[in-house]
Design a protein around this motif. Structure first.
Motif, PDB file in Angstrom:
ATOM      1  N   GLN A 229       0.843  -1.243  -0.196  1.00  0.00           N
ATOM      2  CA  GLN A 229      -0.039  -0.239   0.134  1.00  0.00           C
ATOM      3  C   GLN A 229       0.703   1.146  -0.094  1.00  0.00           C
ATOM      4  O   GLN A 229       0.673   2.236  -0.852  1.00  0.00           O
ATOM      5  CB  GLN A 229      -0.883   0.055   1.185  1.00  0.00           C
ATOM      6  N   LEU A 230       2.152   1.328   0.696  1.00  0.00           N
ATOM      7  CA  LEU A 230       2.836   2.293   0.603  1.00  0.00           C
ATOM      8  C   LEU A 230       3.521   2.431  -0.586  1.00  0.00           C
ATOM      9  O   LEU A 230       3.734   3.816  -1.186  1.00  0.00           O
ATOM     10  CB  LEU A 230       3.703   2.339   1.737  1.00  0.00           C
TER      11      LEU A 230
ATOM     12  N   ASN B  34       2.422   1.833  -3.345  1.00  0.00           N
ATOM     13  CA  ASN B  34       1.178   1.928  -4.363  1.00  0.00           C
ATOM     14  C   ASN B  34       0.967   3.521  -4.406  1.00  0.00           C
ATOM     15  O   ASN B  34       0.890   4.432  -5.355  1.00  0.00           O
ATOM     16  CB  ASN B  34       0.012   1.463  -4.040  1.00  0.00           C
ATOM     17  N   ALA B  35       0.848   4.011  -2.791  1.00  0.00           N
ATOM     18  CA  ALA B  35       0.808   5.563  -2.584  1.00  0.00           C
ATOM     19  C   ALA B  35       1.862   6.064  -3.373  1.00  0.00           C
ATOM     20  O   ALA B  35       1.593   7.387  -3.926  1.00  0.00           O
ATOM     21  CB  ALA B  35       0.808   5.601  -1.292  1.00  0.00           C
TER      22      ALA B  35
ATOM     23  N   LEU C 276       1.571   6.260  -7.066  1.00  0.00           N
ATOM     24  CA  LEU C 276       0.483   7.151  -7.569  1.00  0.00           C
ATOM     25  C   LEU C 276       0.741   8.584  -7.347  1.00  0.00           C
ATOM     26  O   LEU C 276       0.782   9.413  -8.234  1.00  0.00           O
ATOM     27  CB  LEU C 276      -0.754   6.726  -6.650  1.00  0.00           C
ATOM     28  N   SER C 277       1.506   8.807  -6.139  1.00  0.00           N
ATOM     29  CA  SER C 277       1.930  10.145  -5.951  1.00  0.00           C
ATOM     30  C   SER C 277       3.074  10.723  -7.031  1.00  0.00           C
ATOM     31  O   SER C 277       2.789  11.777  -7.808  1.00  0.00           O
ATOM     32  CB  SER C 277       2.717  10.538  -4.787  1.00  0.00           C
TER      33      SER C 277
END
Length: 184
Positions: free
Chosen positions: A31-32, A34-35, A38-39
């Motif tokens: 999740q980190l 992916n974040a 995405l950023s």
């Protein structure tokens, strides 16, 4: 809502509320990642357009400020021109008033001179009329004196002369008058 709570309770293993096992850590790591991904992608994709939009907006605002300053300078210049024109109008008004005062003073002097001239003419005519009237009065008095003198002489002559002397004088005068009438 009871169904949702029951489902969550069923997903938790027995005896633990929150467990930090390997599966949870991998899930947190994914999740980190992916974040972060995405950023990075959103920053790469959106950074240039947003930056361009902000730069355009800044340029528009600066252009508007420049136009506003230019228009303000024009307005100040117009204001200065209008104030100068108002000062000029005030100056012209004062000059016109002063010219009107001078013209009125000259007109007054001219009217006074005309009145004095008219008065002098009237006085001269009056003096001439008085002199003519005096001469007429003197002539009238002279005639009256002659009449009175001739009446007195007639009374004296009538009393002092006798009829023969009167007839002789009458004949002489008549002869002189007849001779004078023929000579003309």
């Amino acid at each position: 809502m009871n169904v949702g709570t029951a489902f969550l309770l069923a997903a938790i293993p027995d005896g633990r509320v929150f467990g930090l096992d390997q599966q949870a850590l991998i899930s947190i790591g994914i999740q980190l990642f992916n974040a972060a991904l995405l950023s990075a992608v959103l920053s790469y994709v959106l950074y240039k357009p947003v930056r361009k939009f902000l730069r355009n907006r800044t340029e528009r605002i600066n252009a508007q400020l420049g136009r506003a300053e230019g228009e303000m300078a024009k307005a100040d210049e117009l204001k200065l021109q209008y104030e100068q024109q108002l000062d000029n109008v005030e100056q012209e008004r004062l000059e016109i008033l002063e010219a009107a005062h001078r013209a009125a003073a000259e007109k007054g002097k001219q009217m006074l001179a005309d009145a004095q001239s008219d008065a002098a003419d009237t006085r001269a005519r009056a003096l001439t009329d008085i002199q003519a009237e005096r001469e007429r009065a003197q002539e009238e008095i002279r005639r009256q004196i002659i009449e009175v003198a001739s009446m007195m002489a007639e009374k004296y002559v009538t009393q002092a002369m006798d009829a023969a002397t009167q007839d002789r004088l009458f004949a002489e005068t008549l002869a002189e008058l007849e001779g004078a009438a023929w000579q003309e």
